[in-house]
Write an enzyme that holds these catalytic residues in place. Structure first.
Site, mmCIF file in Angstrom:
data_model
loop_
_atom_site.group_PDB
_atom_site.id
_atom_site.type_symbol
_atom_site.label_atom_id
_atom_site.label_comp_id
_atom_site.label_asym_id
_atom_site.label_seq_id
_atom_site.Cartn_x
_atom_site.Cartn_y
_atom_site.Cartn_z
ATOM 1 N N TRP A 95 58.077 32.762 26.707
ATOM 2 C CA TRP A 95 59.266 31.744 26.447
ATOM 3 C C TRP A 95 60.478 32.660 26.655
ATOM 4 C CZ3 TRP A 95 56.541 29.214 22.194
ATOM 5 C CH2 TRP A 95 56.469 29.891 21.146
ATOM 6 N N ILE A 106 63.434 40.021 21.125
ATOM 7 C CA ILE A 106 64.547 39.474 20.590
ATOM 8 C C ILE A 106 65.451 39.981 19.380
ATOM 9 C CG2 ILE A 106 63.601 37.062 21.472
ATOM 10 C CD1 ILE A 106 63.168 36.539 18.212
ATOM 11 N N CYS A 143 55.198 38.138 28.483
ATOM 12 C CA CYS A 143 55.720 38.940 27.520
ATOM 13 C C CYS A 143 54.723 38.653 26.075
ATOM 14 C CB CYS A 143 57.164 38.844 26.995
ATOM 15 S SG CYS A 143 57.565 36.760 26.906
#
EC number: 3.1.3.95
Length: 618
Positions: free
Chosen positions: A394, A329, A390
Site C-alpha cells: 500500500w 517509510i 513491497c
C-alpha cells in the site's frame, strides 16, 4: 481568550467595507468580516499576538481561530520590501495575512516559562506538515498562552478530543460532484475489461476477503473465487495479486499485491504458485512473469523473520524476481525532515548542493522513478506481464503502479484521468492516508507517519518538468492536492481504506476535493498541453535531470519564491486568447459573407470580392 459574541467579526480597518473578495482557497468572503469563512466554519476565539516572522522579525497582529483555520492579520503597516505575494502570506491594505488550515498543524509546543525574561520568548511554537513552522509570542499574564494552547490543540487535533474532523462540518456546495469522478466498472471498461482472460469479481463486496482492498477486483478468468480465498491465506493482509492495468494492444498487465508469507522456514503455497502461473498464462506470448519487489534485497530477507518474504526461484519456476532498492517509510520520513532543515526558514547558499545531497531526497525520487520506468518498459515492450509488491502493498507498490500507468496511459495525464488514477491506485487500494498523514491526530511522533504520497506527487512534478506538453494539469493542481492532503477540508483523503470510508459514510457526509478542482478547471490547466494518444513517457531518472521542487518545498520563503505567474506561461495564455479572438472574428466575417452570397441583389461582380479581407498578426 474570549469568544466573539456574534457570528460577524469586527475589524477597525475594515468596518466600512462591504466588497466581496475571493480568497486563495476559492472562498467568496465579505471584507467587512476580518476572516474568510467556509460554510460550516465557525469562530472559536481571537487574540492579540506577536508573530515571530522568520523573514522580517516580530509583527504585531491578531490571530483568529475557527474550527477550520488559524488566521493572522497584522495590526501594523509593513515596509515596502515586504510586498510579495505567496500562498503563505498575502497582503491586503499593507497588512500581512497568514492563513493556515488547522489540519496542517503537526505539533503545538509551549516556548518559554513563567520566568522567561527575553523579548518575545514566551508563547507557542507550531510545527506544520507542509514544511513551515509558526511562532507566536504572548503576554505572560492572565493565562493567555494556556487558553490559546488548549483551543488550538482541541481544534487542530479533533480526534483526540472526540470532535469531528472539519470535513464532516463543511457545508460547501459546488456545481460538480467530485465523488462521481471514479467509477471502477467504467474505468475497467475503458481498459477493455472484462475480456476472455480477466473477469470482475465481487468476492470482496463486504470486505470479507481483504478489509483494505476495494470491493470490486479484476482477477484471471480461470481463477475461481475459492482459489482467491486460498491465495489470500498466503499473502500479507490477504492482499492477493489483482489487476491494475492492461495494455490495450499487447495485453500484458500490471498486477499488484503484498509479499508472500514465506517466513524463516521457507514455506510454500501451491495455490499461490499456480495463481501466478494463471496470471502469466493470460497472455500466451510470454514465457515468464516479471516480479518487481520494491524493497532492497536485504530488507526483503529481513522480512522473513516477521513471517514475510519474497518469491523464490525454486517455488516460482516461471517468474523472474528483481529488487528495486526503494527504502521503507521510516527512511523517507527522516529524509524529508532533513529537507525541511535545509529549506526552512533559511536556505544556506554556500553549502546548498552538499546540504541537498545529504538529505538523499532526490536519490529516493530517482529510485522510485527508475522502478516505475522498469515496470512501464517491460509492459510496453510486450516482453512480460508485471507483478509489483513491497511489504504490505500500500506504499511503494502504489507509487510504482500509478507512476508506471501514468507513463503508459495518456488518459491519466488529463485532469480527470489523474483524479481517477489517485482514487483507484491510492485511495481505493488502501494507502493508509490516516496513518501516514495523521489527520486530526495529536501523535506527531507516530512511527506510521511518512511522506509516501508527497513523494509520488513529487515524481509526477519531475515528469511534468521533463514533458511540459504531456500533462493537462499544471503545477498549481499538484500543490492544491498536497495542500488538501493535510487540510481536512475535504473527505477525499480521510481514513486508511475503502471499508473505513464506507462505515463513516464519507461520500454522503463530506465534499470531494475533485468538486473544488473540477468546478474551476481553468485555474489548473496547463496552457502548453498537447493531447497525444498512446505515447509512452520515459523520464530520465538521473540525478543530473532531477531537481528540488522549489515552488513547493521553499514556497514559504519570499526571497526564494519564483516569479508568479510564470511570464512565459502568461504570454502563452495571452497568445491563445488572441488566437481565439481572431478565429471568432474570422467566423463572423465568413457568416456575413455567406449571407451576402445568398442575396442575389448583393452578388459580387468578381471572384476576388468573394473572399473577405482578414488581417491577423499571424
Amino acid at each position: 481568550m474570549a469568544s466573539a459574541p456574534t457570528s460577524k467579526y469586527n475589524s477597525h480597518s475594515l468596518e466600512n467595507e462591504s466588497i466581496k473578495r475571493t480568497s486563495r482557497d476559492g472562498v467568496n468572503w465579505d471584507l467587512s468580516e476580518a476572516v474568510p469563512r467556509l460554510p460550516g466554519e465557525t469562530h472559536v476565539a481571537d487574540k492579540e499576538v506577536i508573530y515571530i516572522c522568520p523573514f522580517n522579525g516580530p509583527i504585531k497582529g491578531r490571530v483568529y481561530i475557527t474550527n477550520y483555520r488559524l488566521y493572522l492579520r497584522s495590526l501594523e503597516t509593513l515596509s515596502s520590501h515586504w510586498h510579495f505575494e505567496a500562498d503563505a502570506c498575502v497582503f491586503q491594505d499593507s497588512a500581512l495575512i497568514l492563513d493556515v488550515p488547522l489540519g496542517v498543524i503537526s505539533r503545538i509546543e509551549k516556548m518559554g516559562g513563567a520566568t522567561s525574561r527575553g523579548e518575545n520568548s514566551y508563547g507557542l511554537d507550531i510545527t506544520c506538515k507542509d514544511m513551515r513552522n509558526l511562532r507566536f509570542a504572548l503576554k505572560q499574564e492572565g493565562h493567555s498562552r494556556r487558553d490559546m494552547f488548549e483551543i488550538l490543540t482541541r481544534h487542530a487535533f479533533p480526534l483526540a478530543h472526540s470532535l469531528p474532523i472539519f470535513a464532516f462540518l463543511n457545508e460547501e456546495k459546488f456545481n460538480v460532484d467530485g465523488w462521481m469522478v471514479y467509477n471502477p466498472v467504467e474505468e475497467y471498461r475503458r481498459q477493455g475489461l472484462p475480456n476472455h482472460h480477466w473477469r470482475i469479481t465481487f468476492i470482496n463486496k463486504c470486505y470479507e476477503l481483504c478489509d483494505t482492498y476495494p470491493s470490486l477486483l479484476v482477477v484471471p478468468y480461470r481463477a475461481s473465487d475459492e482459489d482467491l480465498r486460498r491465495v489470500a491465506t498466503f499473502r500479507s493482509r490477504n492482499r492477493i495479486p489483482v489487476l491494475s492495468w492492461i495494455h490495450p494492444e499487447n495485453k500484458t498487465v500490471i498486477v499488484r499485491c503484498s509479499q508472500p508469507l514465506v517466513g524463516m522456514s521457507g514455506k510454500r503455497n501451491k495455490d499461490d504458485e499456480k495463481y501466478l502461473d494463471v496470471i502469466r498464462e493470460t497472455n500466451r506470448q510470454i514465457s515468464k512473469l516479471t516480479i518487481y519487489d520494491a524493497r532492497p534485497n536485504v530488507n526483503a530477507v529481513a522480512n522473513k523473520a516477521t513471517g514475510g518474504g519474497y518469491e523464490s526461484d525454486d517455488a516460482y519456476h516461471n517468474a523472474e524476481l528483481f529488487f528495486l532498492d526503494i527504502h521503507n517509510i521510516h527512511v523517507m520520513r527522516e529524509s524529508l525532515k532533513k529537507v525541511k532543515d535545509i529549506v526552512y526558514p533559511n536556505v544556506e547558499e554556500s553549502h546548498w548542493l552538499s546540504s541537498l545531497e545529504s538529505t538523499h531526497w532526490l536519490e529516493h525520487i530517482k529510485l522510485v522513478l527508475t522502478g516505475a520506468i522498469q515496470v512501464a518498459d517491460k509492459v510496453s515492450s510486450g516482453k512480460s506481464s508485471v507483478l509489483v509488491h513491497c511489504s504490505d502493498g500500500w506504499d511503494r507498490t502504489a507509487q510504482l503502479t500509478s507512476l508506471a500507468m501514468l507513463m503508459l496511459d495518456s488518459f491519466y495525464r488529463s485532469i480527470e484521468g489523474f483524479e481517477i488514477l489517485v482514487q483507484k491506485e491510492w485511495i481505493s487500494f488502501g494507502h493508509k492516508f490516516a496513518s501516514r498523514i495523521g489527520h486530526g491526530d495529536k501523535n506527531h511522533a507516530d512511527a506510521d507517519r511518512s511522506p509516501i504520497f508527497l513523494q509520488f506527487i513529487d515524481c509526477v512534478w519531475q515528469m511534468s518538468k521533463q514533458f511540459p506538453t504531456a500533462f493537462e494539469f499544471n503545477e498549481q493542481f499538484l500543490i492544491t492536492i498536497l495542500d488538501h492532503l493535510y487540510s481536512c477540508r475535504f473527505g477525499t483523503f480521510l481514513y486508511n481504506c475503502e471499508s473505513a470510508r464506507e462505515r463513516q459514510k464519507v461520500t454522503e457526509r463530506t465534499v470531494s476535493l475533485w468538486s473544488l478542482i473540477n468546478s474551476n478547471k481553468d485555474r489548473f490547466k496547463n496552457p502548453f498541453y498537447t493531447k497525444e494518444i498512446n505515447r509512452v513517457l520515459y523520464p530520465v531518472a538521473s540525478m543530473r535531470h532531477l531537481e528540488l521542487w522549489v515552488n513547493y518545498y521553499i514556497r514559504w520563503n519570499p526571497r526564494i519564491k519564483q516569479q508568479q505567474p510564470n511570464p512565459v506561461e502568461q504570454r502563452y495564455l495571452e497568445l491563445l486568447a488572441l488566437r481565439d479572438e481572431y478565429i471568432k472574428r474570422l467566423e463572423e466575417l465568413q457568416l456575413a459573407n455567406s449571407a451576402k452570397l445568398s442575396d442575389p441583389s448583393t452578388s459580387p461582380s468578381s471572384p476576388s470580392q468573394m473572399m473577405p479581407h482578414v488581417q491577423t498578426h499571424f
